[in-house]
Enzyme design. Structure first.
Site, short mmCIF file in Angstrom:
data_model
loop_
_atom_site.label_atom_id
_atom_site.label_comp_id
_atom_site.label_asym_id
_atom_site.label_seq_id
_atom_site.Cartn_x
_atom_site.Cartn_y
_atom_site.Cartn_z
N GLY A 55 0.84 -1.21 0.00
CA GLY A 55 0.00 0.00 0.00
C GLY A 55 0.87 1.25 0.00
O GLY A 55 1.80 1.35 0.79
N VAL B 21 17.06 8.59 -1.13
CA VAL B 21 17.92 7.51 -1.64
C VAL B 21 18.67 8.00 -2.88
O VAL B 21 19.89 7.85 -3.00
CB VAL B 21 17.06 6.26 -2.01
CG1 VAL B 21 17.90 5.22 -2.74
CG2 VAL B 21 16.41 5.67 -0.76
N ARG C 74 19.25 11.09 -4.12
CA ARG C 74 20.20 12.21 -4.00
C ARG C 74 21.44 11.78 -3.21
O ARG C 74 22.56 12.19 -3.54
CB ARG C 74 19.51 13.41 -3.35
CG ARG C 74 18.34 13.91 -4.24
CD ARG C 74 18.50 15.37 -4.62
NE ARG C 74 17.65 15.71 -5.76
CZ ARG C 74 16.79 16.72 -5.80
NH1 ARG C 74 16.63 17.49 -4.73
NH2 ARG C 74 16.11 16.97 -6.88
N ARG D 233 0.84 -4.99 -5.12
CA ARG D 233 0.96 -6.19 -4.30
C ARG D 233 1.23 -7.31 -5.29
O ARG D 233 0.59 -7.39 -6.33
CB ARG D 233 -0.33 -6.44 -3.52
CG ARG D 233 -0.67 -5.25 -2.61
CD ARG D 233 -1.56 -5.66 -1.46
NE ARG D 233 -2.03 -4.50 -0.73
CZ ARG D 233 -1.41 -3.97 0.32
NH1 ARG D 233 -0.29 -4.49 0.76
NH2 ARG D 233 -1.93 -2.92 0.93
N THR E 206 4.24 2.72 5.31
CA THR E 206 2.83 2.31 5.38
C THR E 206 2.10 3.26 6.32
O THR E 206 2.70 3.75 7.28
CB THR E 206 2.67 0.86 5.91
OG1 THR E 206 1.29 0.64 6.27
CG2 THR E 206 3.52 0.57 7.13
N ASP F 193 -0.18 2.31 8.26
CA ASP F 193 -0.74 1.53 9.37
C ASP F 193 0.04 1.61 10.68
O ASP F 193 -0.50 1.25 11.73
CB ASP F 193 -0.85 0.05 8.96
CG ASP F 193 -1.81 -0.15 7.81
OD1 ASP F 193 -2.69 0.69 7.61
OD2 ASP F 193 -1.67 -1.17 7.11
N MET G 191 -8.54 2.78 8.67
CA MET G 191 -7.60 1.74 8.21
C MET G 191 -6.61 1.38 9.32
O MET G 191 -6.60 1.99 10.38
CB MET G 191 -6.86 2.21 6.97
CG MET G 191 -7.60 1.96 5.68
SD MET G 191 -6.55 2.34 4.25
CE MET G 191 -7.56 1.69 2.93
N ARG H 200 -5.23 -2.14 9.10
CA ARG H 200 -5.14 -3.59 8.98
C ARG H 200 -5.37 -4.23 10.35
O ARG H 200 -6.45 -4.11 10.87
CB ARG H 200 -3.78 -3.98 8.38
CG ARG H 200 -3.91 -5.06 7.36
CD ARG H 200 -2.69 -5.27 6.54
NE ARG H 200 -1.46 -4.97 7.20
CZ ARG H 200 -0.35 -5.67 7.11
NH1 ARG H 200 -0.34 -6.75 6.34
NH2 ARG H 200 0.75 -5.31 7.71
N CYS I 208 -13.14 11.25 20.27
CA CYS I 208 -14.19 10.23 20.14
C CYS I 208 -14.68 9.73 21.50
O CYS I 208 -13.98 9.84 22.50
CB CYS I 208 -13.68 9.05 19.32
SG CYS I 208 -13.26 9.53 17.64
N ARG J 112 -25.21 6.28 12.28
CA ARG J 112 -24.72 6.17 10.89
C ARG J 112 -23.27 5.68 10.91
O ARG J 112 -22.53 5.95 11.86
CB ARG J 112 -24.74 7.54 10.22
CG ARG J 112 -26.11 8.15 10.07
CD ARG J 112 -26.90 7.46 8.94
NE ARG J 112 -28.12 8.17 8.65
CZ ARG J 112 -29.29 7.95 9.24
NH1 ARG J 112 -29.39 7.04 10.20
NH2 ARG J 112 -30.35 8.64 8.88
O1 F6P Z 1 -1.30 -1.41 4.34
C1 F6P Z 1 -1.97 -0.23 4.13
C2 F6P Z 1 -3.41 -0.50 3.86
O2 F6P Z 1 -3.96 0.72 3.44
C3 F6P Z 1 -4.23 -1.09 5.00
O3 F6P Z 1 -4.60 -0.13 5.94
C4 F6P Z 1 -5.38 -1.71 4.27
O4 F6P Z 1 -5.94 -2.77 5.01
C5 F6P Z 1 -4.73 -2.21 3.02
O5 F6P Z 1 -3.58 -1.41 2.81
C6 F6P Z 1 -5.57 -2.16 1.77
O6 F6P Z 1 -4.84 -2.75 0.74
P1 F6P Z 1 -5.17 -2.72 -0.80
O7 F6P Z 1 -4.67 -1.43 -1.35
O8 F6P Z 1 -4.41 -3.87 -1.36
O9 F6P Z 1 -6.65 -2.85 -0.92
#
Ligand code: F6P
Length: 320
Positions: free
Chosen positions: A11, A23, A25, A72, A125, A127, A169, A171, A186, A243
């Site tokens: 991702g 990297v 430069r 991926r 990432t 995440d 997001m 994961r 929240c 909602r």
């Molecule tokens: O790893 C980053 C991420 O955005 C996660 O938060 C999410 O679960 C996943 O990638 C989604 O992946 P894809 O782009 O393959 O749908």
């Protein structure tokens, strides 16, 4: 080392461009040739790469995503596929690779290093689920995006006196969700690291209503449940209109915030310095504001059992 390659994998995340720039430069200033590999491991397999110069990375530090593209490529797990990749690396005379991505990309980097192609990993990432680093490149930008979205949701849920469930997001890592819950004010947070009892949420909403609260925002990490079904359930049990909003890929894009640009740049520069020192099969992190590196194998192991940031969660709960 004379020639290196750089790729982004998995991702995409804001700040990856800054890392590539770092990297390129640094490599050029050390007299290296630097190749940009398109679309991650897939591009390496298909032998798609380009020689980069100083200007190839101009005007990208402010841009989200990755100008090299990402993908991926599950087939990379196959030994025969990796053998072809290694042949491509050798044909191109690449002496080492910088791999920017998450833990999946690290596994690939480790495997290539074991097959004689020195690799170094950078945590890219949103995440923040990579071990050996306090923060990953892209995390803070995604957090800003999420908070902006939550602020907007607050306007409308307060106007309509509703419960708003927002899916974030991450994961299997709750860092983005907890941070968003703290900064977004929240009322409840649900993360993958802790068991979710829906009754606790129902009780909390009822308790808040009794206290006089007119609306509530609930942050929940993706993959835990269907948030639209959850919203219906909460509405049924509490009598409060509810909602759900899935923020989705909006969270991955956008202009990187300063921290991600700086982090990406620092890590990009450091990766080339480490490669020149003969580092292979390792990955970079930032710990207490200092750049560090670790063996990729140990990091991959820890990612599976990454310690939950309990103190962070406690702070969020205190504020509910
Ligand atoms: O790893 C980053 C991420 O955005 C996660 O938060 C999410 O679960 C996943 O990638 C989604 O992946 P894809 O782009 O393959 O749908």
């Amino acid at each position: 080392i004379k020639r290196i390659g750089v790729l982004t994998s998995g991702g995409d995340s804001p700040g990856m461009n800054a890392a590539i720039r770092g990297v390129v430069r640094t490599g050029l200033s050390e007299g290296l040739e630097v190749y940009g590999i398109y679309d991650g491991y897939l591009g390496l397999f298909q032998n798609r790469m380009i020689l980069l110069n100083h200007c190839s990375v101009s005007d990208i530090i402010n841009r989200g995503g990755t100008f090299l593209g990402s993908s991926r490529f599950p087939d990379f797990r196959k030994y025969t596929i990796r053998e072809k990749v290694v042949r491509n690396i050798k044909k191109r005379n690449l002496d080492a690779l910088v791999i920017i991505g998450g833990d999946g990309s690290y596994i690939g980097a480790k495997k290539l290093s074991d097959m004689g192609c020195p690799c170094i990993g950078l945590p890219g990432t949103i995440d923040n689920d990579v071990s050996g680093t306090d923060y990953t490149i892209g995390y803070f930008t995604a957090l800003e995006t999420i908070i902006e979205a939550i602020d907007r949701l607050r306007d409308t849920s307060s106007s309509h006196q509703r419960v708003s469930i927002v899916e974030v997001m991450g994961r299997y890592c709750g860092d983005l969700t907890i941070a968003a819950a703290i900064a977004g004010g929240c009322e409840f947070v649900v993360v993958p690291e802790l068991k979710f009892e829906v009754q606790d949420l129902v009780n909390k909403v009822k308790f808040d209503i009794a206290k006089g609260k007119k609306h509530a925002i609930v942050a929940i990490t993706e993959h835990i449940c269907n948030v639209f079904d959850l919203a219906k359930y909460i509405e049924k049990k509490t009598g409060k209109e509810t909602r759900a909003t899935v923020l989705g890929y909006i969270q991955r894009g956008g202009k990187p915030v300063a921290y991600d640009r700086i982090l990406g740049s620092r890590m990009g520069v450091y990766s080339v310095e480490l490669l020149l020192q003969g580092c292979s099969g390792c990955c970079i992190g930032i710990q207490n504001e200092k750049l560090v590196y670790n063996d990729i194998s140990s990091i991959i192991q820890q990612c599976v059992h990454r310690p939950f940031r309990q103190d962070f969660f406690r702070t969020a709960k205190r504020l509910f």
